[in-house]
Design a protein around this motif. Sequence first.
Motif, PDB file in Angstrom:
ATOM      1  N   ARG A 242       0.829  -1.203   0.000  1.00 50.51           N
ATOM      2  CA  ARG A 242       0.000   0.000   0.000  1.00 50.51           C
ATOM      3  C   ARG A 242       0.863   1.251   0.000  1.00 50.51           C
ATOM      4  N   GLU A 243       0.293   2.329  -0.532  1.00 53.24           N
ATOM      5  CA  GLU A 243       0.936   3.633  -0.468  1.00 53.24           C
ATOM      6  C   GLU A 243       0.146   4.510   0.485  1.00 53.24           C
ATOM      7  N   THR A 244       0.834   5.123   1.411  1.00 54.38           N
ATOM      8  CA  THR A 244       0.183   5.914   2.449  1.00 54.38           C
ATOM      9  C   THR A 244      -0.701   7.002   1.845  1.00 54.38           C
ATOM     10  N   GLY A 245      -1.955   7.065   2.307  1.00 50.59           N
ATOM     11  CA  GLY A 245      -2.852   8.134   1.892  1.00 50.59           C
ATOM     12  C   GLY A 245      -3.452   7.977   0.517  1.00 50.59           C
ATOM     13  N   ARG A 246      -3.186   6.860  -0.144  1.00 48.86           N
ATOM     14  CA  ARG A 246      -3.727   6.643  -1.485  1.00 48.86           C
ATOM     15  C   ARG A 246      -4.717   5.476  -1.484  1.00 48.86           C
ATOM     16  N   PRO A 247      -5.832   5.590  -2.213  1.00 49.94           N
ATOM     17  CA  PRO A 247      -6.749   4.455  -2.305  1.00 49.94           C
ATOM     18  C   PRO A 247      -6.083   3.284  -3.010  1.00 49.94           C
ATOM     19  N   PHE A 248      -6.267   2.104  -2.490  1.00 46.30           N
ATOM     20  CA  PHE A 248      -5.698   0.901  -3.093  1.00 46.30           C
ATOM     21  C   PHE A 248      -6.565   0.440  -4.264  1.00 46.30           C
ATOM     22  N   LEU A 249      -7.873   0.561  -4.091  1.00 45.06           N
ATOM     23  CA  LEU A 249      -8.821   0.085  -5.097  1.00 45.06           C
ATOM     24  C   LEU A 249      -9.266   1.249  -5.978  1.00 45.06           C
ATOM     25  N   THR A 250      -8.830   1.260  -7.204  1.00 45.51           N
ATOM     26  CA  THR A 250      -9.192   2.340  -8.125  1.00 45.51           C
ATOM     27  C   THR A 250      -9.917   1.838  -9.370  1.00 45.51           C
ATOM     28  N   LYS A 251     -10.020   0.531  -9.531  1.00 42.86           N
ATOM     29  CA  LYS A 251     -10.741  -0.022 -10.676  1.00 42.86           C
ATOM     30  C   LYS A 251     -12.241   0.223 -10.527  1.00 42.86           C
ATOM     31  N   ALA A 252     -12.901   0.449 -11.643  1.00 42.46           N
ATOM     32  CA  ALA A 252     -14.355   0.590 -11.619  1.00 42.46           C
ATOM     33  C   ALA A 252     -15.047  -0.766 -11.660  1.00 42.46           C
ATOM     34  N   HIS A 253     -14.351  -1.789 -12.167  1.00 38.15           N
ATOM     35  CA  HIS A 253     -14.945  -3.125 -12.312  1.00 38.15           C
ATOM     36  C   HIS A 253     -13.876  -4.183 -12.056  1.00 38.15           C
ATOM     37  N   ILE A 254     -14.317  -5.358 -11.643  1.00 39.59           N
ATOM     38  CA  ILE A 254     -13.442  -6.523 -11.557  1.00 39.59           C
ATOM     39  C   ILE A 254     -14.148  -7.690 -12.240  1.00 39.59           C
ATOM     40  N   SER A 255     -13.364  -8.664 -12.691  1.00 36.06           N
ATOM     41  CA  SER A 255     -13.940  -9.810 -13.400  1.00 36.06           C
ATOM     42  C   SER A 255     -13.857 -11.099 -12.589  1.00 36.06           C
ATOM     43  N   ALA A 256     -13.136 -11.067 -11.457  1.00 33.89           N
ATOM     44  CA  ALA A 256     -13.031 -12.236 -10.595  1.00 33.89           C
ATOM     45  C   ALA A 256     -12.765 -11.773  -9.166  1.00 33.89           C
ATOM     46  N   ILE A 257     -13.244 -12.551  -8.199  1.00 32.49           N
ATOM     47  CA  ILE A 257     -13.098 -12.155  -6.796  1.00 32.49           C
ATOM     48  C   ILE A 257     -11.630 -12.159  -6.374  1.00 32.49           C
ATOM     49  N   ARG A 258     -10.796 -12.929  -7.040  1.00 41.08           N
ATOM     50  CA  ARG A 258      -9.376 -12.957  -6.692  1.00 41.08           C
ATOM     51  C   ARG A 258      -8.694 -11.605  -6.899  1.00 41.08           C
ATOM     52  N   GLU A 259      -9.299 -10.739  -7.689  1.00 43.73           N
ATOM     53  CA  GLU A 259      -8.715  -9.414  -7.902  1.00 43.73           C
ATOM     54  C   GLU A 259      -8.745  -8.573  -6.633  1.00 43.73           C
ATOM     55  N   LEU A 260      -9.526  -8.991  -5.649  1.00 42.85           N
ATOM     56  CA  LEU A 260      -9.541  -8.292  -4.355  1.00 42.85           C
ATOM     57  C   LEU A 260      -8.504  -8.849  -3.382  1.00 42.85           C
ATOM     58  N   GLN A 261      -7.863  -9.955  -3.736  1.00 42.66           N
ATOM     59  CA  GLN A 261      -6.900 -10.565  -2.823  1.00 42.66           C
ATOM     60  C   GLN A 261      -5.757  -9.619  -2.444  1.00 42.66           C
ATOM     61  N   PRO A 262      -5.151  -8.884  -3.381  1.00 44.62           N
ATOM     62  CA  PRO A 262      -4.065  -7.970  -2.975  1.00 44.62           C
ATOM     63  C   PRO A 262      -4.524  -6.919  -1.969  1.00 44.62           C
ATOM     64  N   PHE A 263      -5.763  -6.462  -2.108  1.00 44.82           N
ATOM     65  CA  PHE A 263      -6.276  -5.463  -1.175  1.00 44.82           C
ATOM     66  C   PHE A 263      -6.326  -6.018   0.241  1.00 44.82           C
ATOM     67  N   PHE A 264      -6.897  -7.203   0.412  1.00 48.15           N
ATOM     68  CA  PHE A 264      -7.005  -7.779   1.751  1.00 48.15           C
ATOM     69  C   PHE A 264      -5.634  -8.198   2.279  1.00 48.15           C
ATOM     70  N   ALA A 265      -4.748  -8.620   1.381  1.00 47.05           N
ATOM     71  CA  ALA A 265      -3.385  -8.949   1.812  1.00 47.05           C
ATOM     72  C   ALA A 265      -2.668  -7.713   2.331  1.00 47.05           C
ATOM     73  N   SER A 266      -2.915  -6.571   1.687  1.00 45.46           N
ATOM     74  CA  SER A 266      -2.264  -5.331   2.119  1.00 45.46           C
ATOM     75  C   SER A 266      -2.706  -4.923   3.520  1.00 45.46           C
ATOM     76  N   LEU A 267      -3.940  -5.242   3.859  1.00 44.94           N
ATOM     77  CA  LEU A 267      -4.468  -4.867   5.172  1.00 44.94           C
ATOM     78  C   LEU A 267      -4.067  -5.864   6.257  1.00 44.94           C
ATOM     79  N   SER A 268      -3.766  -7.091   5.880  1.00 44.18           N
ATOM     80  CA  SER A 268      -3.392  -8.090   6.882  1.00 44.18           C
ATOM     81  C   SER A 268      -1.907  -8.039   7.226  1.00 44.18           C
ATOM     82  N   HIS A 269      -1.120  -7.283   6.426  1.00 45.04           N
ATOM     83  CA  HIS A 269       0.301  -7.091   6.731  1.00 45.04           C
ATOM     84  C   HIS A 269       0.482  -5.674   7.251  1.00 45.04           C
ATOM     85  N   ARG A 270       0.596  -5.548   8.543  1.00 49.74           N
ATOM     86  CA  ARG A 270       0.622  -4.232   9.165  1.00 49.74           C
ATOM     87  C   ARG A 270       1.908  -3.485   8.857  1.00 49.74           C
ATOM     88  N   GLY A 271       1.739  -2.194   8.600  1.00 46.18           N
ATOM     89  CA  GLY A 271       2.898  -1.318   8.487  1.00 46.18           C
ATOM     90  C   GLY A 271       3.673  -1.436   7.195  1.00 46.18           C
TER      91      GLY A 271
END
Length: 299
Positions: free
Chosen positions: A241-270
């Motif tokens: 993640r980049e501080t102060g920037r939205p991680f999710l900027t896509k308007a659409h996704i085609s598979a639920i796995r495209e959200l995996q990086p977002f949740f991974a970014s939140l589960s790794h603190r700091g």
Amino acid sequence: DELCLQRDVRRVRLAVVSRQSTGSSGINAEYGWKVIIEHLIAHDSLLFQDLLARVTGASAGLLSSSEAFYTQKARLIKRLTFTIYCCEYNQYAKFISKIQECFVEALKLTTAHQVVREVFLGFRVLILRMAPGTFSPLWPIMLNELYGQLVELREFLRKQSDWEMSANTLSMYLSVSKLLDMALILPAEMIPDFQVHHWTFVCDRPRDAELPKKASPEFECLVSEISHDFDRALEDESWIRETGRPFLTKAHISAIRELQPFFASLSHRGLFGSEGATDQTETVSLLEDALDQEYLDIV
């Protein structure tokens, strides 16, 4: 005659605000419609109330299919939130109870994922377009719905093997995740009500708060559970993640796995990239850029 003329003019203005797609597209067309809608609303104080009434009054009817009704309802809510997005900051504060009523009614359509998606889009618009004290009554609803949808996603990942979802369901979970993404990067003074519940979703500490003293060391926050339920390791650094920037900027996704990086970014603190937005103004601007992309389909 003058009264009839006023009614006709208002009917035309309402038709413009709640119109179907004009065939134009692109950011420039959207900016033009923002100016037009803001001008129309500014010169007709009853127009927004008429639009609210149209959204809350929409019903399926005896001959309409459920899917057609859900599509109509979702479109009307999106036009309502686009109108709020187009106008001045806190302009519709006095209508917050009616807006809340509209959203609560829509959220009762639990199987209409396209409707739920637009309500979560509306939550994000309200956060950016209304003062924190104005939409405080909505926070219990927002937090409850956010938590409930993420729990459903977690259970889906655990129970299903193929992870196939409809386009409406995928777009709903993207919209849900974007609300969490926004809440985590905005400064505490913009969303003070979220800070108390921050630890429920993410295990790291918010900037100006601490984890509850009674929190168990074995406690695992919701996003970490979801991240662990994705069974494929990320081989690159797409989750940084980049501080102060939205991680999710896509308007659409085609598979639920495209959200995996977002949740991974939140589960790794700091773990943040070296560059990011440096102030609130830039963060809000980036969030608005993402919203612009989501409204392109109605201009």
